[in-house]
Design a protein around this motif. Sequence first.
Motif, PDB file in Angstrom:
ATOM      1  N   PRO A  35      56.122  54.458  49.532  1.00 14.68           N
ATOM      2  CA  PRO A  35      56.544  54.566  48.137  1.00 14.68           C
ATOM      3  C   PRO A  35      57.952  55.145  48.024  1.00 14.68           C
ATOM      4  N   GLY A  36      58.556  54.902  46.878  1.00 12.20           N
ATOM      5  CA  GLY A  36      59.872  55.456  46.592  1.00 12.20           C
ATOM      6  C   GLY A  36      60.103  55.513  45.092  1.00 12.20           C
ATOM      7  N   ILE A  37      61.247  56.008  44.740  1.00 14.48           N
ATOM      8  CA  ILE A  37      61.597  56.132  43.323  1.00 14.48           C
ATOM      9  C   ILE A  37      63.072  55.800  43.154  1.00 14.48           C
ATOM     10  N   PHE A  38      63.416  55.153  42.056  1.00 12.41           N
ATOM     11  CA  PHE A  38      64.801  54.849  41.710  1.00 12.41           C
ATOM     12  C   PHE A  38      65.053  55.260  40.273  1.00 12.41           C
ATOM     13  N   GLY A  39      66.185  55.909  40.025  1.00 19.16           N
ATOM     14  CA  GLY A  39      66.681  56.110  38.675  1.00 19.16           C
ATOM     15  C   GLY A  39      67.674  54.996  38.397  1.00 19.16           C
ATOM     16  N   VAL A  40      67.498  54.284  37.283  1.00 23.26           N
ATOM     17  CA  VAL A  40      68.344  53.133  36.968  1.00 23.26           C
ATOM     18  C   VAL A  40      68.946  53.316  35.576  1.00 23.26           C
ATOM     19  N   VAL A  41      70.252  53.144  35.485  1.00 25.17           N
ATOM     20  CA  VAL A  41      70.947  53.175  34.201  1.00 25.17           C
ATOM     21  C   VAL A  41      71.218  51.729  33.796  1.00 25.17           C
ATOM     22  N   GLU A  42      70.676  51.330  32.649  1.00 25.03           N
ATOM     23  CA  GLU A  42      70.923  49.994  32.118  1.00 25.03           C
ATOM     24  C   GLU A  42      72.019  50.093  31.062  1.00 25.03           C
ATOM     25  N   LYS A  43      73.101  49.375  31.298  1.00 29.27           N
ATOM     26  CA  LYS A  43      74.195  49.305  30.333  1.00 29.27           C
ATOM     27  C   LYS A  43      74.645  47.857  30.253  1.00 29.27           C
ATOM     28  N   PRO A  44      75.123  47.430  29.094  1.00 31.28           N
ATOM     29  CA  PRO A  44      75.592  46.045  28.987  1.00 31.28           C
ATOM     30  C   PRO A  44      76.844  45.828  29.827  1.00 31.28           C
ATOM     31  N   ASP A  45      77.000  44.609  30.303  1.00 31.38           N
ATOM     32  CA  ASP A  45      78.212  44.249  31.040  1.00 31.38           C
ATOM     33  C   ASP A  45      79.435  44.424  30.145  1.00 31.38           C
ATOM     34  N   PHE A  46      80.583  44.593  30.771  1.00 27.48           N
ATOM     35  CA  PHE A  46      81.826  44.727  30.015  1.00 27.48           C
ATOM     36  C   PHE A  46      82.870  43.770  30.551  1.00 27.48           C
ATOM     37  N   ALA A  47      83.944  43.654  29.807  1.00 21.97           N
ATOM     38  CA  ALA A  47      85.095  42.854  30.229  1.00 21.97           C
ATOM     39  C   ALA A  47      86.255  43.801  30.472  1.00 21.97           C
ATOM     40  N   LEU A  48      86.995  43.535  31.533  1.00 19.48           N
ATOM     41  CA  LEU A  48      88.210  44.274  31.850  1.00 19.48           C
ATOM     42  C   LEU A  48      89.340  43.256  31.857  1.00 19.48           C
ATOM     43  N   GLU A  67      94.128  53.227  32.857  1.00 20.47           N
ATOM     44  CA  GLU A  67      93.212  52.164  33.259  1.00 20.47           C
ATOM     45  C   GLU A  67      93.576  50.885  32.515  1.00 20.47           C
ATOM     46  N   PHE A  68      92.939  49.789  32.905  1.00 18.47           N
ATOM     47  CA  PHE A  68      93.111  48.551  32.162  1.00 18.47           C
ATOM     48  C   PHE A  68      92.224  48.571  30.921  1.00 18.47           C
ATOM     49  N   PRO A  69      92.642  47.884  29.850  1.00 19.33           N
ATOM     50  CA  PRO A  69      91.768  47.770  28.674  1.00 19.33           C
ATOM     51  C   PRO A  69      90.422  47.180  29.089  1.00 19.33           C
ATOM     52  N   GLN A  70      89.343  47.770  28.564  1.00 20.33           N
ATOM     53  CA  GLN A  70      88.005  47.329  28.938  1.00 20.33           C
ATOM     54  C   GLN A  70      87.000  47.798  27.911  1.00 20.33           C
ATOM     55  N   GLY A  71      85.902  47.060  27.806  1.00 27.37           N
ATOM     56  CA  GLY A  71      84.844  47.455  26.886  1.00 27.37           C
ATOM     57  C   GLY A  71      83.738  46.425  26.855  1.00 27.37           C
ATOM     58  N   GLY A  77      78.037  37.897  23.294  1.00 26.56           N
ATOM     59  CA  GLY A  77      79.072  36.901  23.071  1.00 26.56           C
ATOM     60  C   GLY A  77      79.713  36.520  24.378  1.00 26.56           C
ATOM     61  N   ASP A  78      80.656  35.651  24.282  1.00 23.54           N
ATOM     62  CA  ASP A  78      81.409  35.157  25.418  1.00 23.54           C
ATOM     63  C   ASP A  78      82.268  36.285  25.992  1.00 23.54           C
ATOM     64  N   GLN A  79      82.239  36.450  27.321  1.00 23.62           N
ATOM     65  CA  GLN A  79      83.005  37.526  27.963  1.00 23.62           C
ATOM     66  C   GLN A  79      84.517  37.340  27.787  1.00 23.62           C
ATOM     67  N   ALA A  80      84.997  36.100  27.753  1.00 26.31           N
ATOM     68  CA  ALA A  80      86.428  35.871  27.532  1.00 26.31           C
ATOM     69  C   ALA A  80      86.826  36.324  26.128  1.00 26.31           C
ATOM     70  N   ALA A  81      85.975  36.063  25.153  1.00 24.20           N
ATOM     71  CA  ALA A  81      86.244  36.524  23.782  1.00 24.20           C
ATOM     72  C   ALA A  81      86.249  38.049  23.736  1.00 24.20           C
ATOM     73  N   LEU A  82      85.344  38.660  24.494  1.00 19.54           N
ATOM     74  CA  LEU A  82      85.309  40.123  24.573  1.00 19.54           C
ATOM     75  C   LEU A  82      86.602  40.651  25.184  1.00 19.54           C
ATOM     76  N   ALA A  83      87.082  40.009  26.239  1.00 16.51           N
ATOM     77  CA  ALA A  83      88.335  40.433  26.869  1.00 16.51           C
ATOM     78  C   ALA A  83      89.489  40.363  25.870  1.00 16.51           C
ATOM     79  N   ARG A  84      89.561  39.281  25.103  1.00 19.39           N
ATOM     80  CA  ARG A  84      90.617  39.149  24.091  1.00 19.39           C
ATOM     81  C   ARG A  84      90.482  40.231  23.025  1.00 19.39           C
ATOM     82  N   ARG A  85      89.243  40.524  22.599  1.00 22.36           N
ATOM     83  CA  ARG A  85      89.027  41.565  21.590  1.00 22.36           C
ATOM     84  C   ARG A  85      89.480  42.925  22.107  1.00 22.36           C
ATOM     85  N   GLU A  86      89.098  43.274  23.344  1.00 25.18           N
ATOM     86  CA  GLU A  86      89.480  44.570  23.905  1.00 25.18           C
ATOM     87  C   GLU A  86      90.991  44.684  24.077  1.00 25.18           C
ATOM     88  N   LEU A  87      91.634  43.612  24.483  1.00 28.97           N
ATOM     89  CA  LEU A  87      93.085  43.602  24.650  1.00 28.97           C
ATOM     90  C   LEU A  87      93.786  43.892  23.326  1.00 28.97           C
TER      91      LEU A  87
END
Length: 182
Positions: A29-42, A67-71, A79-89
């Motif tokens: 047996p074992g145990i894992f702590g997992v952080v779930e976060k949505p993907d981002f665009a950089l 750092e580079f713009p990201q979010g 939504g589309d990751q490319a659209a997210l990249a444009r929004r963050e920029l």
Amino acid sequence: MERVNSRVVYQNPWMVVREDEIRRPDGSPGIFGVVEKPDFALVMPRWRDGFWLVEQFRYPVGRRAWEFPQGSWGRGGSGDQAALARRELAEEAGLRAASLAHLGHLFEAYGFSTQGFDVYLAEGLAEGEPDREASEQDMIHRAFTDQEIARMIRSGQIVDAPSLAALTLFQLQLSSGTFSAS
């Protein structure tokens, strides 16, 4: 590895932390702590001699860094990751890109988190005014040459792992002749 049981131990609008009981291939047996976060665009905003970067205070480490713009779209957003990249920029640096090229998909910290990110190279930039969120009110942005960026990495002014990984992807594309440095 097989997940035997899972329970949410914490959640807020930006993340879920779960604890998974697992069974290893040998049956132990074992145990894992997992952080779930949505993907981002950089997004790497390229200008003639280098890149535009943003600087802000990062609360978990108690310091400012470049750092580079990201979010991300945020929990429940999508939504589309490319659209997210444009929004963050536009949001963080006030820049609009004539072209956007996908350089790759990476994981931020896959030893404990599900979060990945897509890296985009933005070229043909037009400057405008940023439209930052309340949490970004102390953010600043400016252009740096490639030589300045190298010095900033060495001096610890750029310590963001996704930004450093993105620079590696860019250099690999550049050395393979996929594109020019503008």
